[in-house]
Structures are given as structure tokens and as C-alpha cells.
Design an enzyme around this catalytic site. Structure first.
Site, PDB file in Angstrom:
ATOM      1  N   GLU A 139       0.828  -1.174  -0.008  1.00  0.00           N
ATOM      2  CA  GLU A 139       0.009  -0.181  -0.026  1.00  0.00           C
ATOM      3  C   GLU A 139       0.730   1.065  -0.236  1.00  0.00           C
ATOM      4  OE1 GLU A 139      -2.844   0.600   2.953  1.00  0.00           O
ATOM      5  OE2 GLU A 139      -3.777  -1.295   2.880  1.00  0.00           O
ATOM      6  N   GLU A 158     -13.577   5.581   0.130  1.00  0.00           N
ATOM      7  CA  GLU A 158     -14.359   4.507   1.009  1.00  0.00           C
ATOM      8  C   GLU A 158     -15.266   5.516   1.761  1.00  0.00           C
ATOM      9  OE1 GLU A 158     -12.060   0.905   2.237  1.00  0.00           O
ATOM     10  OE2 GLU A 158     -10.692   2.497   2.315  1.00  0.00           O
ATOM     11  N   LYS A 162     -16.344   4.607   5.313  1.00  0.00           N
ATOM     12  CA  LYS A 162     -15.272   4.073   6.602  1.00  0.00           C
ATOM     13  C   LYS A 162     -15.063   5.178   7.534  1.00  0.00           C
ATOM     14  CE  LYS A 162     -10.224   2.921   6.109  1.00  0.00           C
ATOM     15  NZ  LYS A 162      -9.013   2.865   5.240  1.00  0.00           N
ATOM     16  N   GLU A 177      -9.255   9.111   5.694  1.00  0.00           N
ATOM     17  CA  GLU A 177      -9.393   7.988   5.359  1.00  0.00           C
ATOM     18  C   GLU A 177     -10.323   7.343   4.566  1.00  0.00           C
ATOM     19  OE1 GLU A 177      -8.057   5.016   6.742  1.00  0.00           O
ATOM     20  OE2 GLU A 177      -6.412   6.395   7.567  1.00  0.00           O
TER      21      GLU A 177
END
Length: 244
Positions: free
Chosen positions: A71, A125, A128, A134
Site C-alpha cells: 500500500e 471509501e 469508512k 481515511e
């Protein structure tokens, strides 16, 4: 098996924006730094992070163990205390990383080793938890539209995301050629469909979903849409079913 690491120069910059050079973490032109232990010169933090892991593994006796980056990425949006989380910085990080990878060279410590790097993430996302950043690492929004123009073209799809090496950019809502490729030199994701439909089912009735999956696959072969179904048993979600 390789040793996998999640490497994020963004977190180093977020923690100390006054001490960490933004150009150093975004692969921009800078004077770099020299490692006093090895005398190796680094002009970006990601390579320094990777070689730091190689050095640590070597100290433990694993000198031949390859390192892959499972990642890395940069958020396009963040909270007030999340310095550097902007669309422009995210575009520079991921775009410059792709250009660097196209040169097919390794790190200063491992110049001949293949670099395998996975960018996080394809989509934002939006459900999330945690800080705003995030939910904003994606190259695309949950509805499939680009967060910023980067140089990724979805051939024969309903949108494209293109950026040239000279900095010019453009976004189109019309399909591109199924046989063509991005004129930017980054990469191309090809699809034989005119619409991408990703369905995630979170009900326990597996037989019902299998039937729906077969029907979806049949429609997919007709070129109407591309369907991905995930069946989960014994798992509860806030939203029992959603389709985006």
C-alpha cells in the site's frame, strides 16, 4: 514469499509539515538527502522508507528477502489538522509515482531489484470511519467519477481520467476507444463494457443471491454491464444491501 509493507510518506509529512519537505515526499525536484551510514543519496521519502526496511531485514539476517509495497497513496481531502491532504498533492504523489515506476529502476540500496507497488486506493471509501483522510485516498469517487485527473483511461467506459506528462489534463464523459490507450503514458484500464456495476450483497440467503449472480453474469455477457457479487454469510452490516 516477499515481505509486504504499507509505506506512506504522507504520514511523515502530516506529523511534521514544518520539518519534512513537501517536494521530498511528493517526488518533486529537490536536493534530497544523504544517508550518513551508507552515503546513498535519496531524493524521495518512499525509497528511503523501502531501503530502511531492507536494512532492518538485513540486520536480522534476511538479506535476500524481497520487499513489496502492498500500500501507498495520498489523500485528496482531510481534516484541519491533516496537513497536505489536497487533490493537488494527491495528484502529484500518485502521478509522479507512476512516472517514476515507468523508469523501471530500483531504490538506491537495491537498484537492480524489481519494485512492486500497489496504490491505495481505486475508490474513495465513503463509509469508512476515522479521520476525513481515511475516506479520501481513492482515485475515483464511489460513483465512478475521477477525484482528480491523473492519467488513467477506462477504455470504452463512461468516463476517463487523463493527464499528460507536461501537466495538461482533461476529463471526458464520453466513451474512449476499446482498443486505444491513454495518450499520457501512465496506464490504461480496459473494459469491454459500457457500464460498470458493482453489487455487494450482504444477506444470508445464499441460494437467492447465487441465482441473481447468474442472471447478472448473463446480462454482463450481453455487454450491458459488468457485475461483481460477493456473498457473505453470518456477517451483519449497518446497510443490509447497497448497490453503487
Amino acid at each position: 514469499s516477499p515481505f509486504l509493507i504499507n509505506a506512506y510518506p504522507y504520514f511523515a509529512y502530516k506529523a511534521s509539515p514544518k520539518q519534512v519537505s513537501l517536494d521530498f515526499v511528493l517526488f518533486q525536484q529537490n536536493q534530497g538527502t544523504i544517508d550518513p551510514s551508507t552515503n546513498l543519496h535519496y531524493d524521495n521519502m518512499l525509497f528511503a522508507q523501502i531501503d530502511a526496511v531492507y536494512a532492518a531485514l538485513a540486520a536480522l539476517g534476511y538479506k535476500k528477502l524481497p520487499v513489496h509495497i502492498s500500500e501507498t497513496g495520498w489523500p485528496s481531502k482531510g481534516d484541519e489538522d491533516e496537513a497536505g491532504a489536497t487533490p493537488d498533492n494527491a495528484k502529484k504523489y500518485n502521478g509522479n509515482l507512476m512516472k517514476l515506476m515507468s523508469q523501471k529502476k530500483g531504490t538506491p540500496m537495491k537498484p537492480d531489484s524489481d519494485l512492486n507497488i500497489y496504490v491505495f486506493a481505486m475508490f474513495n471509501e465513503n463509509m469508512k470511519p476515522g479521520p476525513t483522510s481515511e475516506r479520501n485516498y481513492g482515485l475515483f469517487k464511489p460513483d465512478g467519477t475521477p477525484v482528480y485527473s491523473l492519467g488513467i483511461a477506462l477504455s470504452n467506459s463512461t468516463f476517463s481520467n487523463t493527464t499528460s506528462f507536461d501537466g495538461s489534463s482533461g476529463s471526458s464523459d464520453t466513451p474512449t476507444s476499446s482498443q486505444g490507450s491513454s495518450s499520457t503514458g501512465y496506464l490504461t484500464i480496459s473494459s469491454a463494457t459500457t457500464r460498470w456495476k458493482i453489487s455487494i450483497y450482504c444477506k444470508s440467503n445464499g441460494e437467492e443471491r447465487v441465482k441473481e449472480n447468474k442472471e447478472a453474469a448473463s446480462e454482463s455477457r450481453k455487454g450491458r454491464y459488468f457485475s461483481v457479487a460477493i456473498i457473505l454469510k453470518g456477517v451483519r452490516f449497518v446497510d443490509e444491501e447497497f448497490d453503487r
